[in-house]
Design an enzyme around this catalytic site. Structure first.
Site, PDB file in Angstrom:
ATOM      1  N   ARG A   1     114.609  27.316  65.627  1.00  0.00           N
ATOM      2  CA  ARG A   1     115.037  28.427  64.771  1.00  0.00           C
ATOM      3  C   ARG A   1     115.004  29.761  65.514  1.00  0.00           C
ATOM      4  NH1 ARG A   1     111.196  26.363  60.808  1.00  0.00           N
ATOM      5  NH2 ARG A   1     112.208  24.660  59.695  1.00  0.00           N
TER       6      ARG A   1
ATOM      7  N   ARG B   1     114.617  15.330  64.986  1.00  0.00           N
ATOM      8  CA  ARG B   1     113.760  15.475  63.807  1.00  0.00           C
ATOM      9  C   ARG B   1     113.231  16.902  63.682  1.00  0.00           C
ATOM     10  NH1 ARG B   1     110.977  11.422  61.503  1.00  0.00           N
ATOM     11  NH2 ARG B   1     109.052  12.629  61.458  1.00  0.00           N
TER      12      ARG B   1
ATOM     13  N   ARG C   1      97.264  15.109  69.201  1.00  0.00           N
ATOM     14  CA  ARG C   1      97.051  16.200  68.254  1.00  0.00           C
ATOM     15  C   ARG C   1      95.691  16.074  67.584  1.00  0.00           C
ATOM     16  NH1 ARG C   1     101.895  14.374  63.997  1.00  0.00           N
ATOM     17  NH2 ARG C   1     100.968  12.414  63.355  1.00  0.00           N
TER      18      ARG C   1
ATOM     19  N   ARG D   1     104.615   1.875  68.808  1.00  0.00           N
ATOM     20  CA  ARG D   1     103.429   2.602  69.243  1.00  0.00           C
ATOM     21  C   ARG D   1     102.429   2.566  68.099  1.00  0.00           C
ATOM     22  NH1 ARG D   1     102.465   3.442  74.315  1.00  0.00           N
ATOM     23  NH2 ARG D   1     101.621   5.559  74.114  1.00  0.00           N
TER      24      ARG D   1
ATOM     25  N   GLU E   1      93.910  12.361  67.696  1.00  0.00           N
ATOM     26  CA  GLU E   1      94.852  11.247  67.568  1.00  0.00           C
ATOM     27  C   GLU E   1      95.315  10.790  68.949  1.00  0.00           C
ATOM     28  OE1 GLU E   1      97.383  12.107  64.170  1.00  0.00           O
ATOM     29  OE2 GLU E   1      98.940  10.892  65.105  1.00  0.00           O
TER      30      GLU E   1
ATOM     31  N   ASP F   1     110.625   8.659  57.093  1.00  0.00           N
ATOM     32  CA  ASP F   1     109.686   9.512  56.359  1.00  0.00           C
ATOM     33  C   ASP F   1     109.508   8.960  54.950  1.00  0.00           C
ATOM     34  OD1 ASP F   1     109.439  11.218  58.508  1.00  0.00           O
ATOM     35  OD2 ASP F   1     111.136  12.454  57.879  1.00  0.00           O
TER      36      ASP F   1
ATOM     37  N   TYR G   1     112.138   4.503  62.061  1.00  0.00           N
ATOM     38  CA  TYR G   1     111.222   5.647  61.981  1.00  0.00           C
ATOM     39  C   TYR G   1     111.591   6.391  60.693  1.00  0.00           C
ATOM     40  CZ  TYR G   1     108.849   9.741  64.266  1.00  0.00           C
ATOM     41  OH  TYR G   1     108.031  10.776  64.615  1.00  0.00           O
TER      42      TYR G   1
HETATM   43  N1  UDP Z   1     107.205  16.312  69.912  1.00  0.00           N
HETATM   44  C1  UDP Z   1     106.795  16.924  71.080  1.00  0.00           C
HETATM   45  N2  UDP Z   1     105.894  17.946  71.001  1.00  0.00           N
HETATM   46  C2  UDP Z   1     105.364  18.373  69.847  1.00  0.00           C
HETATM   47  C3  UDP Z   1     105.786  17.748  68.660  1.00  0.00           C
HETATM   48  C4  UDP Z   1     106.705  16.720  68.717  1.00  0.00           C
HETATM   49  O1  UDP Z   1     107.225  16.546  72.157  1.00  0.00           O
HETATM   50  O2  UDP Z   1     104.514  19.277  69.880  1.00  0.00           O
HETATM   51  C5  UDP Z   1     108.205  15.212  70.004  1.00  0.00           C
HETATM   52  C6  UDP Z   1     107.526  13.852  70.145  1.00  0.00           C
HETATM   53  O3  UDP Z   1     108.338  13.038  70.965  1.00  0.00           O
HETATM   54  C7  UDP Z   1     107.530  13.332  68.728  1.00  0.00           C
HETATM   55  C8  UDP Z   1     108.849  13.861  68.192  1.00  0.00           C
HETATM   56  O4  UDP Z   1     108.990  15.137  68.829  1.00  0.00           O
HETATM   57  O5  UDP Z   1     107.459  11.925  68.668  1.00  0.00           O
HETATM   58  C9  UDP Z   1     108.919  13.981  66.687  1.00  0.00           C
HETATM   59  O6  UDP Z   1     107.877  14.814  66.237  1.00  0.00           O
HETATM   60  P1  UDP Z   1     107.276  14.774  64.783  1.00  0.00           P
HETATM   61  O7  UDP Z   1     106.366  15.925  64.655  1.00  0.00           O
HETATM   62  O8  UDP Z   1     108.377  14.608  63.817  1.00  0.00           O
HETATM   63  O9  UDP Z   1     106.403  13.431  64.847  1.00  0.00           O
HETATM   64  P2  UDP Z   1     105.467  12.732  63.743  1.00  0.00           P
HETATM   65  O10 UDP Z   1     104.792  13.791  62.930  1.00  0.00           O
HETATM   66  O11 UDP Z   1     106.372  11.813  62.967  1.00  0.00           O
HETATM   67  O12 UDP Z   1     104.490  11.983  64.621  1.00  0.00           O
END
Ligand code: UDP
Length: 385
Positions: free
Chosen positions: A178, A174, A281, A251, A302, A352, A350
């Site tokens: 870059r 996901r 986060r 989850r 969160e 969007d 999962y």
């Molecule tokens: N992830 C991580 N560190 C980060 C951000 C994301 O390990 O700082 C991993 C984590 O397993 C997460 C996945 O990447 O579930 C997808 O991240 P995304 O930001 O897409 O998650 P969302 O915003 O859908 O919770």
């Protein structure tokens, strides 16, 4: 005579479907939702104390590559430009995410050019992994253990409650990597935030004389639905079947709400990548709408945890045993008459927002066509994957 349809769930799946069915067929629709608001987990409302538009179930940024979906959501309400720029805290330092040239230079104390960074990352990547089978292997193969340990291992363990080796590689895919300074968290062509929030978009979708929304109405399996010609269910698929094969793994997320004066963290989202920090986060929602002025701020810590029967399901885990259960439920669903299953919870994926909306639009089209041509209408919008 008009057909009578019931839609269970007033999130994007249910409201988009309702909009399409009333526009393209002769029907009346009831929508039920057990919560006291429209919008499902995309629900937004203004915080009473600060007036800030809050994403009650966590941050939602609208992204899509499809012009027709972008046009569709823009026809429901005004969007303003917003680019999601996430920061990450790792071992007390702040970095840029997703992993980009700045992140690499920050973490390794370098000033690489794009080509130099590419060559450098190749030296870190574990090339012995040719066909990554899980999240960890995917990370080690493409970014190496230093970046993996700094940003992904701890966060992922907290987010999913298991070792990253147990998770599918698709979760990591996901997020882009870059070799330039582009720190847009998403890769899509169109991105923005609705000025009046997501719930207002869904209010517009159901604002039709043939649609009746009943909030606070809980659906229980076994209820008499005889009055309806067809039922569209967007709740959890295992709940429809009273969990007869067991519960699918999700989850859930809980939020700790805080207020402060001014600006708390200077950005919408800061990820806390270390395992020792209990939350994943902090999101500060005033930064979604920088065109608005607010003296105070509201932010949310969160926390991720396993879902108990009374929790709201958020992220489908899709571990191997979940996929087996899902297949059993889908097989039973295919044998039913007069019911379709769609959306994140009913298809256990999962997804969007743009996926959910696109799929509901396509599903409405194929379902109506099947009915019109006397074919068996589709039970699911997707094939099992
Ligand atoms: N992830 C991580 N560190 C980060 C951000 C994301 O390990 O700082 C991993 C984590 O397993 C997460 C996945 O990447 O579930 C997808 O991240 P995304 O930001 O897409 O998650 P969302 O915003 O859908 O919770």
């Amino acid at each position: 005579m008009s057909k009578r349809y019931l839609i269970i769930g007033a999130g994007f799946s249910g409201t988009v479907l309702a909009d399409q069915l009333v526009k393209n067929s002769d029907c009346v629709i009831d929508i039920w939702d057990e919560r006291d608001h429209l919008g499902g987990n995309c629900h937004t409302s203004r915080d009473a104390k600060t007036g800030i538009m809050v994403h009650q179930y966590g941050p939602h940024i609208f992204n899509t590559d499809k012009k027709e979906i972008w046009d569709y959501v823009n026809s429901l309400g005004e969007f303003r430009p917003y680019v999601h720029r996430v920061k990450a805290m790792s071992k007390g330092k702040v970095y840029s995410l997703p992993v980009n040239l700045h992140t690499i230079n920050q973490l390794f104390g370098k000033s690489f050019t794009p080509d130099e960074a590419k060559v450098f990352l190749e030296t870190l990547a574990d090339t012995s992994i040719t066909d990554p089978q899980n999240f960890e292997e995917q990370a080690l193969r493409f970014i190496g253990k230093e970046l993996y340990n700094a940003f992904f291992y701890g966060y992922t363990k907290k987010q999913w409650g298991c070792e990253p080796t147990e998770l599918p590689a698709s979760i990591l895919k996901r997020i882009p990597v870059r070799f330039n300074y582009d720190d847009n968290y998403h890769n899509n062509i169109y991105t923005g935030i609705p000025v009046n929030g997501y719930t207002a978009l869904m209010e517009k979708l159901v604002d039709h004389p043939a649609i009746t929304v009943t909030l606070g109405k809980r659906f229980d399996p076994g209820m008499d639905l005889e009055a309806y010609d067809h039922v569209f269910y967007t709740g959890p698929i295992d709940a429809w079947f009273k969990f007869k094969y067991g519960r699918l793994g999700y989850r859930t997320v809980t939020f700790e709400t805080h207020y402060a004066d001014g600006d708390f963290q200077g950005t919408t989202q800061m990820n806390f990548c270390d395992e020792e920090v209990p939350y994943t986060r902090i999101t500060e929602h005033k930064h979604f709408t920088n065109w608005e002025k607010h003296d105070q701020t509201i932010y949310f810590k969160e926390f991720s945890k396993e879902t108990t029967p009374s929790d709201i399901p958020y992220y489908p885990k899709r571990l191997e045993q979940d996929k087996k259960l899902l297949l059993q439920y889908r097989t039973d669903a295919e044998a039913l008459q007069g019911i379709s299953f769609l959306g994140r919870l009913a298809t256990y994926r999962y997804m969007d927002m743009h996926h959910v909306i696109g799929e509901a639009l396509d599903f409405a089209k194929s379902w109506l066509l099947a009915v019109k041509t006397g074919q068996k209408p589709p039970v699911f919008p997707n094939r099992e994957a």
